[in-house]
Design a protein around this motif. Structure first.
Motif, PDB file in Angstrom:
ATOM      1  N   VAL A   1       0.872  -1.168   0.032  1.00 53.65           N
ATOM      2  CA  VAL A   1      -0.013  -0.087  -0.018  1.00 53.65           C
ATOM      3  C   VAL A   1       0.754   1.006   0.216  1.00 53.65           C
ATOM      4  O   VAL A   1       1.842   1.454   0.871  1.00 53.65           O
ATOM      5  CB  VAL A   1      -0.892   0.059   1.159  1.00 53.65           C
ATOM      6  CG1 VAL A   1      -1.824   1.051   1.343  1.00 53.65           C
ATOM      7  CG2 VAL A   1      -1.919  -1.276   1.127  1.00 53.65           C
ATOM      8  N   LEU A   2       0.523   2.220  -0.949  1.00 50.09           N
ATOM      9  CA  LEU A   2       1.469   3.327  -1.096  1.00 50.09           C
ATOM     10  C   LEU A   2       0.449   4.535  -0.935  1.00 50.09           C
ATOM     11  O   LEU A   2      -0.376   4.905  -1.865  1.00 50.09           O
ATOM     12  CB  LEU A   2       2.103   3.376  -2.329  1.00 50.09           C
ATOM     13  CG  LEU A   2       3.224   4.342  -2.659  1.00 50.09           C
ATOM     14  CD1 LEU A   2       4.219   4.554  -1.300  1.00 50.09           C
ATOM     15  CD2 LEU A   2       3.850   4.282  -3.715  1.00 50.09           C
ATOM     16  N   SER A   3       0.755   5.462  -0.025  1.00 49.88           N
ATOM     17  CA  SER A   3       0.215   6.806   0.012  1.00 49.88           C
ATOM     18  C   SER A   3       1.066   7.928  -0.359  1.00 49.88           C
ATOM     19  O   SER A   3       1.974   8.074   0.521  1.00 49.88           O
ATOM     20  CB  SER A   3      -0.406   6.917   1.488  1.00 49.88           C
ATOM     21  OG  SER A   3      -0.982   8.228   1.827  1.00 49.88           O
ATOM     22  N   ILE A   4       1.101   8.330  -1.357  1.00 52.75           N
ATOM     23  CA  ILE A   4       1.833   9.586  -1.770  1.00 52.75           C
ATOM     24  C   ILE A   4       1.638  10.857  -1.004  1.00 52.75           C
ATOM     25  O   ILE A   4       2.809  11.506  -0.383  1.00 52.75           O
ATOM     26  CB  ILE A   4       1.528   9.920  -3.393  1.00 52.75           C
ATOM     27  CG1 ILE A   4       1.634   8.842  -4.212  1.00 52.75           C
ATOM     28  CG2 ILE A   4       2.516  11.231  -3.643  1.00 52.75           C
ATOM     29  CD1 ILE A   4       2.987   8.080  -4.324  1.00 52.75           C
ATOM     30  N   ASN A   5       0.482  11.096  -0.571  1.00 50.73           N
ATOM     31  CA  ASN A   5       0.250  12.199   0.360  1.00 50.73           C
ATOM     32  C   ASN A   5       0.852  12.131   1.793  1.00 50.73           C
ATOM     33  O   ASN A   5       1.356  13.090   2.238  1.00 50.73           O
ATOM     34  CB  ASN A   5      -1.377  12.274   0.695  1.00 50.73           C
ATOM     35  CG  ASN A   5      -1.927  12.566  -0.855  1.00 50.73           C
ATOM     36  OD1 ASN A   5      -2.325  11.821  -1.484  1.00 50.73           O
ATOM     37  ND2 ASN A   5      -2.038  14.096  -0.913  1.00 50.73           N
ATOM     38  N   ASN A   6       0.952  10.949   2.273  1.00 52.84           N
ATOM     39  CA  ASN A   6       1.674  10.607   3.511  1.00 52.84           C
ATOM     40  C   ASN A   6       3.140  10.662   3.245  1.00 52.84           C
ATOM     41  O   ASN A   6       3.486  11.313   4.189  1.00 52.84           O
ATOM     42  CB  ASN A   6       1.259   9.131   4.157  1.00 52.84           C
ATOM     43  CG  ASN A   6      -0.084   9.051   4.983  1.00 52.84           C
ATOM     44  OD1 ASN A   6      -0.471  10.064   5.512  1.00 52.84           O
ATOM     45  ND2 ASN A   6      -0.819   7.994   4.864  1.00 52.84           N
ATOM     46  N   ILE A   7       3.801  10.298   2.445  1.00 52.31           N
ATOM     47  CA  ILE A   7       4.981  10.648   2.167  1.00 52.31           C
ATOM     48  C   ILE A   7       5.380  12.116   2.111  1.00 52.31           C
ATOM     49  O   ILE A   7       6.474  12.448   2.831  1.00 52.31           O
ATOM     50  CB  ILE A   7       5.537   9.918   0.596  1.00 52.31           C
ATOM     51  CG1 ILE A   7       5.360   8.243   0.722  1.00 52.31           C
ATOM     52  CG2 ILE A   7       6.916  10.341   0.378  1.00 52.31           C
ATOM     53  CD1 ILE A   7       5.669   7.673  -0.466  1.00 52.31           C
ATOM     54  N   ASP A   8       4.585  12.739   1.057  1.00 53.32           N
ATOM     55  CA  ASP A   8       4.776  14.274   1.152  1.00 53.32           C
ATOM     56  C   ASP A   8       4.696  14.814   2.743  1.00 53.32           C
ATOM     57  O   ASP A   8       5.577  15.733   2.888  1.00 53.32           O
ATOM     58  CB  ASP A   8       3.506  14.754   0.191  1.00 53.32           C
ATOM     59  CG  ASP A   8       4.120  14.950  -1.223  1.00 53.32           C
ATOM     60  OD1 ASP A   8       5.431  14.965  -1.508  1.00 53.32           O
ATOM     61  OD2 ASP A   8       3.037  15.037  -2.187  1.00 53.32           O
ATOM     62  N   GLN A   9       3.500  14.561   3.242  1.00 56.43           N
ATOM     63  CA  GLN A   9       3.499  15.301   4.406  1.00 56.43           C
ATOM     64  C   GLN A   9       4.410  14.959   5.605  1.00 56.43           C
ATOM     65  O   GLN A   9       5.033  15.633   6.196  1.00 56.43           O
ATOM     66  CB  GLN A   9       1.982  14.707   5.069  1.00 56.43           C
ATOM     67  CG  GLN A   9       1.483  15.739   6.349  1.00 56.43           C
ATOM     68  CD  GLN A   9       1.440  17.121   6.116  1.00 56.43           C
ATOM     69  OE1 GLN A   9       0.770  17.332   5.003  1.00 56.43           O
ATOM     70  NE2 GLN A   9       2.064  18.072   6.644  1.00 56.43           N
ATOM     71  N   MET A  10       5.082  13.545   5.573  1.00 58.26           N
ATOM     72  CA  MET A  10       6.262  13.342   6.457  1.00 58.26           C
ATOM     73  C   MET A  10       7.414  14.328   6.080  1.00 58.26           C
ATOM     74  O   MET A  10       7.910  14.677   6.994  1.00 58.26           O
ATOM     75  CB  MET A  10       6.299  11.731   6.176  1.00 58.26           C
ATOM     76  CG  MET A  10       5.417  10.828   7.007  1.00 58.26           C
ATOM     77  SD  MET A  10       6.084   9.191   6.935  1.00 58.26           S
ATOM     78  CE  MET A  10       6.648   9.006   5.298  1.00 58.26           C
ATOM     79  N   ILE A  11       7.687  14.416   5.054  1.00 62.77           N
ATOM     80  CA  ILE A  11       8.472  15.208   4.423  1.00 62.77           C
ATOM     81  C   ILE A  11       8.427  16.539   4.669  1.00 62.77           C
ATOM     82  O   ILE A  11       9.433  17.297   5.410  1.00 62.77           O
ATOM     83  CB  ILE A  11       9.021  14.942   2.870  1.00 62.77           C
ATOM     84  CG1 ILE A  11       9.380  13.472   2.655  1.00 62.77           C
ATOM     85  CG2 ILE A  11      10.195  15.644   2.397  1.00 62.77           C
ATOM     86  CD1 ILE A  11       9.605  13.155   1.197  1.00 62.77           C
ATOM     87  N   VAL A  12       7.393  17.143   4.575  1.00 62.51           N
ATOM     88  CA  VAL A  12       6.899  18.463   4.929  1.00 62.51           C
ATOM     89  C   VAL A  12       7.192  18.777   6.418  1.00 62.51           C
ATOM     90  O   VAL A  12       7.787  19.784   6.778  1.00 62.51           O
ATOM     91  CB  VAL A  12       5.575  18.873   4.522  1.00 62.51           C
ATOM     92  CG1 VAL A  12       5.029  20.379   4.868  1.00 62.51           C
ATOM     93  CG2 VAL A  12       5.494  19.073   2.932  1.00 62.51           C
ATOM     94  N   ASN A  13       6.666  17.898   7.165  1.00 62.21           N
ATOM     95  CA  ASN A  13       6.807  18.112   8.566  1.00 62.21           C
ATOM     96  C   ASN A  13       8.340  17.873   9.115  1.00 62.21           C
ATOM     97  O   ASN A  13       8.624  18.468  10.329  1.00 62.21           O
ATOM     98  CB  ASN A  13       5.905  17.198   9.373  1.00 62.21           C
ATOM     99  CG  ASN A  13       4.375  17.151   9.102  1.00 62.21           C
ATOM    100  OD1 ASN A  13       4.114  18.316   8.862  1.00 62.21           O
ATOM    101  ND2 ASN A  13       3.807  16.104   9.473  1.00 62.21           N
ATOM    102  N   THR A  14       9.315  17.504   8.554  1.00 58.60           N
ATOM    103  CA  THR A  14      10.758  17.209   8.764  1.00 58.60           C
ATOM    104  C   THR A  14      11.572  18.152   7.974  1.00 58.60           C
ATOM    105  O   THR A  14      12.525  18.846   8.633  1.00 58.60           O
ATOM    106  CB  THR A  14      11.043  15.871   8.334  1.00 58.60           C
ATOM    107  OG1 THR A  14      10.138  14.886   8.974  1.00 58.60           O
ATOM    108  CG2 THR A  14      12.590  15.577   9.084  1.00 58.60           C
ATOM    109  N   PHE A  15      11.226  18.349   6.621  1.00 59.47           N
ATOM    110  CA  PHE A  15      12.343  19.171   5.760  1.00 59.47           C
ATOM    111  C   PHE A  15      11.417  20.447   5.543  1.00 59.47           C
ATOM    112  O   PHE A  15      10.498  20.433   4.931  1.00 59.47           O
ATOM    113  CB  PHE A  15      12.702  18.460   4.633  1.00 59.47           C
ATOM    114  CG  PHE A  15      13.700  17.195   5.007  1.00 59.47           C
ATOM    115  CD1 PHE A  15      14.922  17.419   5.090  1.00 59.47           C
ATOM    116  CD2 PHE A  15      13.011  15.899   5.388  1.00 59.47           C
ATOM    117  CE1 PHE A  15      15.652  16.127   5.424  1.00 59.47           C
ATOM    118  CE2 PHE A  15      13.810  14.753   5.556  1.00 59.47           C
ATOM    119  CZ  PHE A  15      15.308  14.937   5.722  1.00 59.47           C
ATOM    120  N   LYS A  16      12.007  21.530   6.085  1.00 59.88           N
ATOM    121  CA  LYS A  16      11.234  22.665   5.789  1.00 59.88           C
ATOM    122  C   LYS A  16      11.801  23.530   4.593  1.00 59.88           C
ATOM    123  O   LYS A  16      11.225  24.436   3.864  1.00 59.88           O
ATOM    124  CB  LYS A  16      11.327  23.865   6.837  1.00 59.88           C
ATOM    125  CG  LYS A  16      11.134  23.031   8.101  1.00 59.88           C
ATOM    126  CD  LYS A  16       9.747  22.548   8.417  1.00 59.88           C
ATOM    127  CE  LYS A  16       9.490  21.897   9.708  1.00 59.88           C
ATOM    128  NZ  LYS A  16       7.917  21.334   9.712  1.00 59.88           N
TER     129      LYS A  16
END
Length: 492
Positions: free
Chosen positions: A108-123
């Motif tokens: 199962v792959l969630s593109i939005n979860n990947i994006d959101q994880m990276i947004v929360n960590t890398f500004k």
């Protein structure tokens, strides 16, 4: 054989039942190497469940950070070098390795979860490079992806690199479940329709923009079985036409319609084309949404319909009664937010094979409730609510103990106020229940929508807990609060 030495195939069957219980699976990693090797593949099959089920923001961010660190450690060396050269990863991050190739376990792959994880960590503005490298890794490592989730809040910001790699075709060819919204760039749907033709479960959120090629993606599917639509805005006629092409294969249909628009008939009448439906869920937030359906619902017959749910509003009483007369004989599950006596009597008359019922019980509807319990002899589960104006808990328990049939064994009670049940009420019910001819252990689940109501509830008292402990041989008792944390009481 000691439980620690069970063979891998036995462990795999056991752990399959724990797929959504990520806490239990994570604990299994620590038993021994064999348990770790078996459970890790199931734990990572859908790792996004951990994020979606997090109780609060702090816990969610902690989980996201842990998953992201693991995915970065799984990246191939060329990706790590590329990200290091662009100042995204430091030398410590690129030097870490993992025991398993975790990305290869994902189905199962969630593109939005990947994006959101990276947004929360890398500004910084280069975060898209990390997203691309992680997506590229998934496309190379996953042999056959089963589920894909991709939603665009702003199509210009969504990372659509998933279709840019040569390995994508092999990875997505057997995709069986897709969740998306309508405003993703048209060329994305066009490319996806050339790769994926075996989607069986499709979820679409319709926004103010509908990509032109969405209809092509829908039409290109060979065996669509389950369709879920969230209508924030109207669907186009082309899309509706594409959907109705699957009238022969579709067996599950769910529509969530929150807003109210003028062309209600066009947006709902297509439902009647799907005459092979086994499950129909309508989450309409305005009664007027049924305007285009009311006449047709009185005459339409769904010969295979087993599950029917009206999560918010429902049709007019006379319309619904006629619908149950035509379709109630095969129903196994019925969900409706109503306490109408006529509806209760219609359920008793037309839905004799019902196994699960969600309905509201008012204090002056006792005879109608008895009619349901007497006539629906296959009924196993009742789910209802408790608040001011509805039937008191004590009376409901008495009615169930005296009039429910031998198959009945499960009660779910949703609280929107504090519980008035006291230890004496519980004991009276347990005594009634103990003397019944019962096939299954009784399951009593209480769900508090607001935690403060539990805090002032009589069920929180030590006397109530002792009473439950005294009769624990009868079954299971659990209390669930709004954040899904189960308050465990001493019943096994």
């Amino acid at each position: 054989m000691p439980w620690q030495q069970l063979p891998a195939d036995c462990l795999n069957k056991i752990f399959e039942f724990l797929e959504k219980d990520k806490v239990a699976l994570h604990s299994s990693l620590l038993v021994n190497r064999l348990w770790c090797e078996v459970s890790v593949t199931i734990l990572w099959r859908n790792i996004w469940i951990v994020i979606d089920n997090s109780f609060d923001d702090q816990h969610r961010l902690k989980v996201e950070s842990s998953i992201l660190k693991t995915l970065i450690a799984c990246l191939p060396n060329e990706s790590k070098t590329h990200l290091n050269e662009n100042g995204i990863l430091n030398s410590t991050q690129i030097s870490k390795t993992t025991l398993f190739n975790y990305a290869s376990f994902c189905k199962v792959l969630s593109i939005n979860n990947i994006d959101q994880m990276i947004v929360n960590t890398f500004k910084d503005q280069k975060k898209h490079l990390l997203t691309e490298e992680i997506i590229k890794m998934f496309m190379k490592r996953i042999s056959s992806l089963k589920e894909l989730s991709i939603y665009a809040n702003n199509s210009n910001n969504l990372n659509l690199s998933i279709l840019n790699y040569p390995e994508t075709k092999d990875c997505l060819t057997k995709l069986s479940k897709l969740s998306c919204n309508s405003n993703i760039k048209s060329d994305f749907f066009d490319k996806l329709s050339q790769i994926c033709n075996n989607i069986q479960t499709l979820t679409i959120e319709f926004n103010d923009i509908i990509s032109n090629d969405l209809k092509n993606l829908i039409s290109s599917q060979n065996n669509l079985k389950s369709l879920s639509l969230r209508l924030n805005y109207d669907m186009t006629r082309d899309v509706i036409t594409s959907l109705t092409k699957h009238s022969e294969t579709l067996i599950k249909l769910k529509i969530n319609w929150r807003n109210l628009y003028w062309n209600r008939k066009e947006q709902t009448l297509f439902i009647t084309k799907f005459t092979n439906l086994q499950e129909l869920v309508l989450s309409f937030h305005h009664k007027e949404c049924f305007d285009g359906l009311n006449y047709t619902l009185q005459h339409i017959v769904f010969p295979q319909l087993k599950n029917l749910k009206f999560l918010h509003r429902c049709p007019e009483d006379d319309v619904l009664i006629k619908f149950l007369e035509n379709n109630g004989k095969n129903l196994k599950e019925f969900y409706i937010n109503s306490s109408n006596t006529l509806i209760l009597l219609a359920i008793a008359e037309f839905c004799s094979d019902l196994k699960s019922l969600y309905i509201l019980f008012k204090f002056d509807k006792i005879e109608a409730i008895k009619a349901v319990l007497n006539n629906c002899q296959q009924l196993e589960c009742i789910e209802t609510q408790y608040y001011y104006g509805l039937l008191k808990e004590k009376i409901l328990l008495e009615i169930l103990a005296k009039y429910s049939q031998k198959n009945f064994y499960r009660l779910k009670l949703h609280y929107y106020s504090s519980s008035q049940l006291n230890p004496k009420d519980l004991e009276e019910f347990f005594i009634y229940w103990k003397n019944r001819v019962q096939q299954k252990l009784f399951h009593f689940t209480i769900i508090f929508k607001y935690l403060e109501y539990y805090k002032v509830s009589n069920l929180k008292s030590n006397e109530s807990i002792k009473m439950i402990e005294k009769y624990k041989i009868l079954g299971n008792f659990e209390i669930i609060t709004l954040n899904k944390k189960i308050i465990k009481l001493p019943i096994q």
